[in-house]
Motif scaffolding. Structure first.
Motif, short mmCIF file in Angstrom:
data_model
loop_
_atom_site.label_atom_id
_atom_site.label_comp_id
_atom_site.label_asym_id
_atom_site.label_seq_id
_atom_site.Cartn_x
_atom_site.Cartn_y
_atom_site.Cartn_z
N ILE A 82 0.85 -1.19 0.00
CA ILE A 82 0.00 0.00 0.00
C ILE A 82 0.88 1.24 0.00
N TYR A 83 0.55 2.19 -0.83
CA TYR A 83 1.27 3.47 -0.93
C TYR A 83 0.27 4.58 -0.60
N ARG A 84 0.58 5.36 0.42
CA ARG A 84 -0.31 6.45 0.84
C ARG A 84 0.46 7.78 0.82
N ARG A 103 -9.54 10.00 -0.66
CA ARG A 103 -8.74 10.08 -1.89
C ARG A 103 -9.20 9.05 -2.92
N ALA A 120 -8.32 5.87 -5.42
CA ALA A 120 -7.43 4.72 -5.23
C ALA A 120 -7.17 4.04 -6.56
N ALA A 153 0.99 7.90 -6.02
CA ALA A 153 0.56 8.29 -4.67
C ALA A 153 0.96 9.73 -4.37
N VAL A 196 -4.27 6.83 -3.16
CA VAL A 196 -3.81 5.63 -2.48
C VAL A 196 -3.64 4.54 -3.53
N THR A 232 -9.73 -3.86 -1.16
CA THR A 232 -9.57 -2.40 -1.24
C THR A 232 -10.91 -1.69 -1.11
N LEU A 240 -8.70 3.03 4.66
CA LEU A 240 -7.63 3.46 3.75
C LEU A 240 -7.75 4.95 3.41
N VAL A 251 -10.14 6.14 1.42
CA VAL A 251 -10.38 6.07 -0.01
C VAL A 251 -11.86 6.29 -0.31
#
Length: 264
Positions: free
Chosen positions: A69-71, A80, A82, A107, A113, A141, A148, A150
């Motif tokens: 996971i990249y935030r 956000r 995703a 990201a 995300v 997800t 998340l 998202v």
């Protein structure tokens, strides 16, 4: 190697790219994976992106699926978008590490995300194993959108080469299973057609990195040793006859690529 009008900026690197590769056995493919893993230059971490590795429930009866996971590090007042990222590698190679730079860029620069999925590979795990792993990651997800940060209405999928084929198959699968909803597909040089009969596929027998002989092995391993008869459009999305209800897609192609015409 056949002379072609390659872009002059690529010419210094052509000699470094492999052409015909031996994908004939699982052992040779595993050795190739190990060699590529050793030679992979890791993308430097960005200060504005946080990375996290997790394992999530896999398909029924299957192992857990590793994801990365990249935030964006900065706080946000609203959910956000995703992106579920699916790496390439001819269904046989590749891993999440190879996409670190791309995922961090999305990201950090797009303020999204990104969830990158480490799906099972052929020939050890032929279709539908990898696709089902991607679907499990999509479901996870969407189901964990709140934690998340998202917006579940802005969930896109993206993939390169075999990853693009998996993304296109995933869009079909999600539609036919009633979700999760996908807002957009990014299909970069997607591998879509097991019939291997487009003009570009027939023409490019010795192009660097990917060519028809390599594609033959790719589909042979992905469809599995017991494959007979018709191919599922979830495996080879070019075979799909009903494209109704799919999210919009951006499809990129390359001039001297056997996958060019199936992308077009």
């Amino acid at each position: 190697m056949t002379e072609r009008a390659y872009d002059k900026d690529f010419l210094p690197y052509l000699s470094e790219l492999p052409t015909l590769q031996d994908f004939s056995t699982a052992e040779k493919i595993q050795a190739m994976r190990a060699m590529r893993a050793e030679s992979l230059v890791a993308a430097p971490p960005r200060d504005d992106v946080v990375m996290e590795d997790r394992r999530i429930p896999g398909p029924d009866g299957a192992p857990e699926v590793p994801i990365r996971i990249y935030r964006p590090r900065a706080a946000s007042d609203s959910p956000r978008p995703a992106v579920l990222e699916i790496h390439g590698g001819g269904f046989m190679l590749g891993n999440v590490e190879m996409m670190d730079g791309w995922c961090q860029m999305v990201a950090g620069d797009v303020d999204a995300v990104v969830v990158s999925v480490e799906y099972r590979l052929a020939p050890e795990d032929p279709f539908p194993a990898g696709l089902e792993d991607c679907h499990a990651a999509l479901v996870w997800t969407a189901s964990n959108a709140a934690s998340l940060g998202v917006d579940p209405a802005r969930l896109a999928i993206a993939g390169q080469s075999a990853g693009g084929g998996l993304a296109a198959g995933l869009a079909l699968l999600a539609r036919d299973r009633g979700g999760p909803a996908i807002c957009f597909q990014l299909l970069e040089i997607p591998e879509l057609d097991d019939r291997l009969d487009t003009p570009s596929m027939l023409a490019f027998q010795d192009t660097p990195f990917w060519n028809r002989p390599n594609a033959v092995w790719s589909w042979k391993h992905y469809l599995g040793p017991d494959h007979r008869g018709e191919t599922s459009p979830y495996a080879a999305p070019a075979r799909a006859t009903n494209l109704a209800g799919l999210p919009p897609a951006y499809v990129s192609t390359m001039e001297f690529d056997p996958l060019r015409d199936e992308g077009i």
